[in-house]
Design a protein around this motif. Sequence first.
Motif, PDB file in Angstrom:
ATOM      1  N   LEU A   1       0.876  -1.162   0.000  1.00  0.00           N
ATOM      2  CA  LEU A   1       0.000   0.000   0.000  1.00  0.00           C
ATOM      3  C   LEU A   1       0.917   1.217   0.000  1.00  0.00           C
ATOM      4  O   LEU A   1       1.651   1.444   0.949  1.00  0.00           O
TER       5      LEU A   1
ATOM      6  N   SER B   1      -1.737   2.309  -9.359  1.00  0.00           N
ATOM      7  CA  SER B   1      -1.600   0.922  -8.925  1.00  0.00           C
ATOM      8  C   SER B   1      -0.899   0.159 -10.042  1.00  0.00           C
ATOM      9  O   SER B   1      -1.091   0.451 -11.232  1.00  0.00           O
TER      10      SER B   1
ATOM     11  N   LEU C   1      -6.916   0.281   6.687  1.00  0.00           N
ATOM     12  CA  LEU C   1      -7.229   1.179   5.587  1.00  0.00           C
ATOM     13  C   LEU C   1      -8.744   1.223   5.483  1.00  0.00           C
ATOM     14  O   LEU C   1      -9.402   0.177   5.542  1.00  0.00           O
TER      15      LEU C   1
END
Length: 145
Positions: free
Chosen positions: A41, A48, A142
């Motif tokens: 992350l 990404s 998250l």
Amino acid sequence: MEELHAILKKEGYKRIKFKLSSTQHLLIKGKINGVDGNFILDTGASNSCVDFEGIAHFALHATDSDTRAAGAGGTGMLTQTSLQNTLKLGRWTTNSLGLVIFDMSHVNEALRQYKAKPVHGIIGADILLKGKAIVDYNDFCLYLK
């Protein structure tokens, strides 16, 4: 005072646990196109991405890209892209994941040198922005909406 999780749950956020590696990277599990993967992350990564090996692993439709990747491993790295993939992190899902595909061997080699497990890719700011992310470093969670 209400617990952060309870407040965010009321606001429609999903909680996804992450771990801290020996290299101080945030590690998160997810699924791309229904296939399990391990990811870093990375709030500093604009997109990404996955390694070239991820094309077969995640059954990606990859196309060549004129864009060159730049990051901790260097600049000018050849890339491919893959659009309209499904990403599932915990109970949060998006069906419009675009991925940058590049050689992540330098990332995984660095992880191996520190006895950390290799990863399939990186979850970047594109997903964090889409999910209105909140990172709770205290509880290693998250939150995505």
